[in-house]
Structures are given as structure tokens and as C-alpha cells.
Design a protein around this motif. Sequence first.
Motif, short mmCIF file in Angstrom:
data_model
loop_
_atom_site.label_atom_id
_atom_site.label_comp_id
_atom_site.label_asym_id
_atom_site.label_seq_id
_atom_site.Cartn_x
_atom_site.Cartn_y
_atom_site.Cartn_z
N VAL A 255 -4.52 -5.85 14.08
CA VAL A 255 -3.61 -4.99 13.31
C VAL A 255 -4.28 -4.57 11.99
N LYS A 256 -4.27 -3.26 11.73
CA LYS A 256 -4.80 -2.74 10.46
C LYS A 256 -3.77 -1.76 9.88
N GLU A 257 -3.31 -2.08 8.66
CA GLU A 257 -2.36 -1.19 7.99
C GLU A 257 -3.14 -0.33 6.99
N ILE A 258 -3.13 0.96 7.22
CA ILE A 258 -3.88 1.90 6.38
C ILE A 258 -2.90 2.56 5.42
N SER A 259 -3.04 2.25 4.15
CA SER A 259 -2.09 2.72 3.13
C SER A 259 -1.98 4.25 3.12
N GLY A 260 -0.73 4.73 3.18
CA GLY A 260 -0.48 6.17 3.15
C GLY A 260 -0.74 6.87 4.46
N ASN A 261 -1.11 6.11 5.50
CA ASN A 261 -1.42 6.71 6.81
C ASN A 261 -0.56 6.13 7.93
N ALA B 90 -2.15 3.74 17.76
CA ALA B 90 -2.10 4.21 16.37
C ALA B 90 -0.72 4.82 16.11
N VAL B 91 -0.08 4.34 15.04
CA VAL B 91 1.28 4.80 14.71
C VAL B 91 1.29 5.21 13.24
N GLY B 92 1.57 6.50 12.97
CA GLY B 92 1.58 6.94 11.57
C GLY B 92 1.82 8.42 11.42
N ASN B 93 1.37 8.97 10.28
CA ASN B 93 1.59 10.39 10.00
C ASN B 93 0.42 11.24 10.49
N THR B 94 0.45 12.53 10.15
CA THR B 94 -0.61 13.45 10.61
C THR B 94 -1.97 13.07 10.04
N LYS B 95 -1.97 12.44 8.84
CA LYS B 95 -3.24 12.00 8.24
C LYS B 95 -3.93 10.97 9.13
#
Length: 628
Positions: free
Chosen positions: A388-394, A406-411
Motif C-alpha cells: 500500500v502506498k498513499e500518494i498525497s494529493g493523488n 490504483a484509486v484516486g483522482n485524475t492526477k
Amino acid sequence: MNKKQKKMLARIIIAAVLLIVLHFVPITGIPRFICYLAVYLVIGYDIVKKAFKGIKNGQVFDENFLMAIATIGAFALAVYEKSGDYNESIAVMLFYQIGELFQSYAVGKSRRNITELMDIRPDYANIENDGKLEKVDPDEVEVGSVIVVQPGEKVPIDGVIVEGNSSLNTSALTGESLPRSAKAGDEIISGCINMTGVLKIKTTKEFDESTVSKILELIEESSSRKSRSENFISKFAHYYTPAVCYGALALAILPPLVNLVLLHNPAMWGQWIYRALTFLVISCPCALVISIPLGFFAGIGGASNAGVLVKGSNYLETLARTKYVVFDKTGTLTKGVFEVVGVHHNTMEEKKILEYAALAESFSSHPISRSLKTAYGKEIDQKRVTDVKEISGNGVTAKVDGISVAVGNTKLMKRIGVEAVECHQVGTVIHVAIDGAYAGHILISDVLKPTSKEAIVNLKKNGIKETVMLTGDIDKVAQQVAGELGVDRVYSELLPADKVSKVEKLLAKKTEKEKLAFVGDGINDAPVLSRADIGIAMGALGSDAAIEAADVVLMDDDPMKIVKAIRIAKKCMRIVYENIYFAIGIKVICLILGAVGIANMWVAIFADVGVMIIAVLNAIRTLFVKKL
């Protein structure tokens, strides 16, 4: 009935029975006088005692004085005329006490509705002593003490959790039906119910300063803030009572004197004294001084029973005149929590996308992560998740069952080289890529409360001219919410200070008689709640700011409670004005009839006690609130 009311009822029954028995007992002279005097003292000794106490304390002109003078005078007149008819004076006192009993019962019922509203007062606090729990009165617990709260117990005092994890039922305070998790280091407020684990709490306030005490104080003192109608009645009675006493004295003395001095006719003192005593009984302002405050008190009680805390009768009066209702959006018209409202798939079925997203986000405490886990609805096996890797703002990347997710925004999608499909719906879009390919997206938004639209419709049916919504959200979201609900006007992208400015502009546009209500969640809206004509806090009893700033506090988050509060206020004011017009109208008519000798003491009894009972019965109608 309480003990005092039962005692009064017993006195009424005894006096009534004795009065009936004496009517058939053939006694005359002094024995008759003594028997009737005994009955009079049984039913009226407390009124005479209060009258003398009032005279002693310089507060002569009240209803006790009027009743004592009128009944003792009628008793003395019967002795003077040797008629032996003492029935009228006893009957006046008897019916007056019946009226007082009605009034006492009605007030008691209102008070029970208020005090039974929230059973949140803790009976004890647990303090650990030599490894054993000792129950003590919450008042005895000092600031900084450590108390123990076991599962099923109420948190007695505000504090900070120093040991333990649990779920808390805060529904009595915040209106939130879902349990709230609590762990070491979290602040906790009194009135919550501990549902699962044992908690050790270090107290930060004394019991008198805790949330529970503040709420109970709010309930108990709600009748201290008087409306303009109540203040008018108080001033009216202050001048009215002495005026009628002097009027009765003039009626007893002047006509016989004029008759004797100018017309040289017999003085007829008995006839005019009787008229003056009748005048006094008629003039007693009980119907007004009792039924008007009772009407407001019953209104507050009825509102409390319906889950609406009103801080005083003045706010009921303001609420009844409300024509503009301004809402904060988040937490008021919407739930204020993120929820999954849609799953749009590309190459994989919706349930599978949601499962992968929930597992990948299972280690995060972010609100969006919690909403994904809630929507998945099943127990999450974190053993299935690795890397697990949490990418800040992504967002988050992880491996679920060995497959890259991968779960997140368009970035995040650009970061991993996956082309995301654009979503045109309003809300927070969570893109999901599985094994390097775009799988779909999940739409999360702050959903509307189920009754918000119904509340807006019903507000307009109940005479509200305009509904306004204020929010810090972007205009696109605000316009969509306003359109779905049917709100008349919306202002978006506002800072807290901007909300105050908008309310002030709205206040400047309305007329003086029209009132503006602001409805917020009570946590961030204290400045606006204070600035509006009347502030309504929703489900915010756990917030000190809400209790201080709001004039009306709703027990839960249901917007329909606003409609109910306005309907109760309007019903209360309608009944108050009915009682004012009815009581004054009957008094004026009977006073004229009494002065000219048409009305006797029995008419006087109706004008005083009868009108009071009718007014009291009318007033307690405000206790009963129809379901919407």
C-alpha cells in the motif's frame, strides 16, 4: 398529579361535600355561622394567608387580595344582613381553587413534557478506588479526576479519553443515529452513551459546566425569557388590579352617599357593597395572568415534546412572524458526510470495482476511504492487501490478491499512465485502474437529507415568502442542490464572514414586522445564528457554540422539524391572542353588568373562574402537536 395537587383536590372535595350537607342541615344563628366558616377556611385558608403576606410585604394588589376581600366581604355582608346565606362566598372560593388546580395541572404537564424530553442527566460517576469502582455523585467529581465509564452507561462529565476504545451513541445530543468511534486522546462530551468498550476519562470540566448541565439549564430556564405579549400582560395587571380595587371602593361608597346626601333617600349600603364585591370577583385578572404565560409555557412544552428546544417565549413569538428562512447547506439540507452515489464501469462490473477500491483504501482514515468501505458493506480482509502506498494529493496504490490497483483522482491516473474517462456529474470523482487498465470511476457526494425537499415545500405552505441557501461549495454544486430542493435563492463559494454579510443584506430588505430565521448545523455558524432575527441550530446539542448562539435548537437533523417549530409557534400565538380577546371581552361586559346590578355573584364566578378555566383549557391545546 403531584402531592400538592392531590391535597388541593381533597380540600375541594371535602369543601364541596360539606357545603352540600350543610344545605340540608337545619341549623341557624351562631352554629350555622361557625359551620360555614369552617368550610370557608378548609377551602380558602391559603388564599387568605397569601393575601395577608402580600399586604405585609407591600404587594397588596394581586388576585389573592381580590379573592380574599371579595369572599370575606360577602361573608361579613351575610352576617350584617342576618341572611345566613354564606353559600356565595364559599362557592366563589371553591370555584377559584378548582381553577387554580386546573392551572397547576396544566403547568405540571408542560413541565413534564420539557423535563422528560431528554433523559440524559447521569445519576452517578464511577471512580476507581483500590481496584474497585465506587459510584459517586457527578457533582463531587473534581476537574482532572479519572472516571470509568462502562458499556451501557452515560458519560457523566466532559473530558478526554486516557484509556480504551469504544463506540458512542450521541443521538440524544447531536441527532446523529450512527455510532461515533472514540479512542484514547479524543475529547468526549457528557450525555453520550458508551456502547462497547470500557473507557477511562480524565475530566476537563466540573459537572455544572458540562454539556449535560448546560442543556438541562437551557430547558429549565426557557420560560424566563418573556415575550412582548407576556410583558404586556404583566404591566397590564400591575395597573389594572389597583384600578379595579379603587373602582370597587368607589362603587361601594359613592352611590349610597349620593343617594343619601343629594336625594335624601336611604343609603342602601348592603346593596352597593354587594355590587362592589361582585365587581371585585369579576375583575380578578386570573384568566389573563395565568392563561397567557401558560399558553407560552405549554407552547415550549409542546415544542420540546416534538424535539424542538425553544429558549424562551419571546423566540416563539419571533418564530411565528418568520417570513424568510436562510439555510446553511452542509449538515443542514445535506447529510454533511460523503456517500457513494454512483459507480460507472468501463471493463469491469460495478461490485468488483467497488470491492477493489474499498480494499485498496482499507488502511486509510480519509473520509473518502470511509465512504468507500461503507458502500462496500462487507467485512474487509486486509490480508488480501499488500504494497500500500498513499500518494498525497493523488490517491492510493496497492496490490489486492496480487493484482495492482490504483484509486484516486485524475492526477494519479496520469502518474501511472492511464487515461481517465471524464465524469460530468456533480461530486467527487474517484478513478480506479486495475492491473494497469482503466476500470471505471466512483462518484461520491454529500447527499441530500431525505426530508429536505419536503421541508422546503411545507415551509412555503406555512407562509414563508422566500427560502435562501448559503454555502461555501462551488457554484455548480450549489445550483444543483438548490434546483433539486426548490430553494428560491442560492449564494455559493462563501466564507463564514460572507454568510454574515449576506444575512445582513437580507435583513435590510425585509419589513420590520417580518422576521428572518437562519438554520445551521450550529458548529461553524455561530456568528450567523446570532445575527439573524432567530437562529435555529440543527442536531447540534453537543456544541457549546450552538447552545449559546442559537435561539431554537432542534434535537435531530431532520429539516421537517423547522416546519414543525414554525407551526407550533403560530398555533401558540393564535391561542394566546384568542385568550387575550376572550378574557378582556368577557371581563368588560360582566364588569358593566355588575356595576349596574344586573350581574350577581354567580355571574361573577363565571367571569372569573369560568373564563380562567376556559382560557387554561384553550392554552394547553398548544401541548398537542399534530404530526406532519
